[in-house]
Design a protein around this motif. Sequence first.
Motif, PDB file in Angstrom:
ATOM      1  N   ASP A   1       0.648  -1.230  -0.202  1.00  0.00           N
ATOM      2  CA  ASP A   1      -0.186   0.145  -0.063  1.00  0.00           C
ATOM      3  C   ASP A   1       0.828   1.046   0.017  1.00  0.00           C
ATOM      4  OD1 ASP A   1      -2.288  -1.574   0.092  1.00  0.00           O
ATOM      5  OD2 ASP A   1      -2.262  -1.631   2.202  1.00  0.00           O
ATOM      6  N   PHE A   2       0.398   2.184  -0.876  1.00  0.00           N
ATOM      7  CA  PHE A   2       1.208   3.487  -0.912  1.00  0.00           C
ATOM      8  C   PHE A   2       0.110   4.501  -0.274  1.00  0.00           C
ATOM      9  CE2 PHE A   2       2.804   1.079  -4.479  1.00  0.00           C
ATOM     10  CZ  PHE A   2       4.054   1.694  -4.810  1.00  0.00           C
ATOM     11  N   ALA A   3       0.770   5.441   0.308  1.00  0.00           N
ATOM     12  CA  ALA A   3      -0.124   6.735   1.006  1.00  0.00           C
ATOM     13  C   ALA A   3       0.414   8.103   0.800  1.00  0.00           C
ATOM     14  CB  ALA A   3      -0.253   6.386   2.430  1.00  0.00           C
TER      15      ALA A   3
ATOM     16  N   ASN B   1       2.402   9.435   4.022  1.00  0.00           N
ATOM     17  CA  ASN B   1       3.578   8.629   4.699  1.00  0.00           C
ATOM     18  C   ASN B   1       4.766   8.596   3.851  1.00  0.00           C
ATOM     19  OD1 ASN B   1       5.095   6.657   5.828  1.00  0.00           O
ATOM     20  ND2 ASN B   1       3.523   5.363   6.467  1.00  0.00           N
TER      21      ASN B   1
ATOM     22  N   SER C   1       5.838   4.660   3.225  1.00  0.00           N
ATOM     23  CA  SER C   1       5.046   3.573   3.287  1.00  0.00           C
ATOM     24  C   SER C   1       5.389   2.167   2.692  1.00  0.00           C
ATOM     25  CB  SER C   1       3.775   4.026   2.376  1.00  0.00           C
ATOM     26  OG  SER C   1       3.957   4.099   0.999  1.00  0.00           O
ATOM     27  N   ARG C   2       4.545   1.247   2.879  1.00  0.00           N
ATOM     28  CA  ARG C   2       5.032  -0.259   2.467  1.00  0.00           C
ATOM     29  C   ARG C   2       5.278   0.027   0.769  1.00  0.00           C
ATOM     30  NH1 ARG C   2       0.775  -3.454   6.061  1.00  0.00           N
ATOM     31  NH2 ARG C   2       2.156  -3.801   8.149  1.00  0.00           N
TER      32      ARG C   2
ATOM     33  N   TYR D   1       2.698   9.849  -2.398  1.00  0.00           N
ATOM     34  CA  TYR D   1       3.320  10.926  -1.405  1.00  0.00           C
ATOM     35  C   TYR D   1       4.023  11.989  -2.203  1.00  0.00           C
ATOM     36  CZ  TYR D   1       6.290  13.030   2.201  1.00  0.00           C
ATOM     37  OH  TYR D   1       6.724  13.820   3.219  1.00  0.00           O
TER      38      TYR D   1
ATOM     39  N   GLY E   1      -4.801  10.528   3.252  1.00  0.00           N
ATOM     40  CA  GLY E   1      -3.626   9.374   2.988  1.00  0.00           C
ATOM     41  C   GLY E   1      -4.146   8.892   1.528  1.00  0.00           C
TER      42      GLY E   1
ATOM     43  N   GLN F   1      -6.509   7.213   0.937  1.00  0.00           N
ATOM     44  CA  GLN F   1      -7.019   6.044   0.985  1.00  0.00           C
ATOM     45  C   GLN F   1      -8.583   6.111   1.401  1.00  0.00           C
ATOM     46  OE1 GLN F   1      -4.814   4.361   4.057  1.00  0.00           O
ATOM     47  NE2 GLN F   1      -3.081   3.815   2.511  1.00  0.00           N
TER      48      GLN F   1
END
Length: 382
Positions: free
Chosen positions: A258-260, A263, A266-267, A285, A301, A303
């Motif tokens: 997941d991208f955010a 953050n 992020s992962r 981001y 985010g 999301q």
Amino acid sequence: MKTVENQGSHRMLFAVVLLLGSQVWAYDPYYSNNPTAWYNAVDEDDYFNPSLTPGWQLNETCGDTDYFSVASYNIFHNVPFVYDFGDEMEQSLGKVTKCADVVLYQEAWDYDDIIQDGPKQNMASRGFNMITPGGYYCDDSLSGVENDCSGLVMFYKSGTALVRVFTLQPFTEVNGTDVHKEKGVWGAIFAKAGKYYYVFDTHFTYGNKGHLEGDAASDASRISNMKQSLAYIQNQVNANRLSYPPSLVLFGGDFNSDFASNNSYSRGYQLLIQAAAQTSFDEPYDYALMSAVLGSYETPGFQSNWVGGAVDTGPNGMATGEKADYDTVLMGKPGAFGYCSPIEIAYSGWAPAWNTTTGVRKWPYYTHSDHYGRWIRVKPGC
């Protein structure tokens, strides 16, 4: 006449208005807060019709002039929603497809069922054409529909011309639940208003545990998938840039990481770093730092969590609270792929949306999974 017994103490028979033989029930505050009761009360066509069911909210729309836009959605076919997918897609995509130039799907493995009985006709009615890797349908009814193709499909809008379709590149490293699937990366070149756009679609390995959560074999597969995708995209752009100089390179799909936008580590970004791809792709981001326009259904985010809403309990429901699986659309960095920086970016997400009369967003009754789609609109710089 259709008799309805509502949940709790709310029991009464609403007057039926007969319009050309169909039954239309009174939509009141109780029904607006109880999508399941409303689904049981009305005809299915009425439930999915926003003029009769004002709780349905069409999702983000986008301007068309001088922009190029891509929507990406994992349609997650492994639940019995094929028959009604046209209705659900009408709402879950909302206005996005009225101006998106290209729509990417993942997990459309059984094309004969999913595509011919589901979104293909719906998208065609909106002026879209469909392409698949190799131009073939896949339907492996005897040994499992996931075995014989990638599950990747693209639709492109009239007015956006298809220039070239690339050959699918299967990933060389998958593990866990994905070992029998032909996971890979695939793309095409499109032309619009004299400019060329390279669009790529993928679905990375889930393996034994998704979203770059520490399962060594699964994470290694996703890192390998990203490395192979980057090399594939670079090769396709380099091989075609003289004839079709890119105005944008967009890479969308379900990366299972997941991208955010809020953050910086992020992962998803960790995946880019571990694959040495962070210098080649911008991600949410970066979009936030570029002052991207954020869709009204998004949290900060980027999301689309269903804050304040109920968990879906419909026949196809797979969602559990705010847990979700996000598609992402990455943008190739101008310096990495040789084009001008974009002038304007908008980024948003979408999923079936039900708003109550008090403005609370809830899961509707008839959703099919915990996946969220993504949409990006970019105005090229030159």
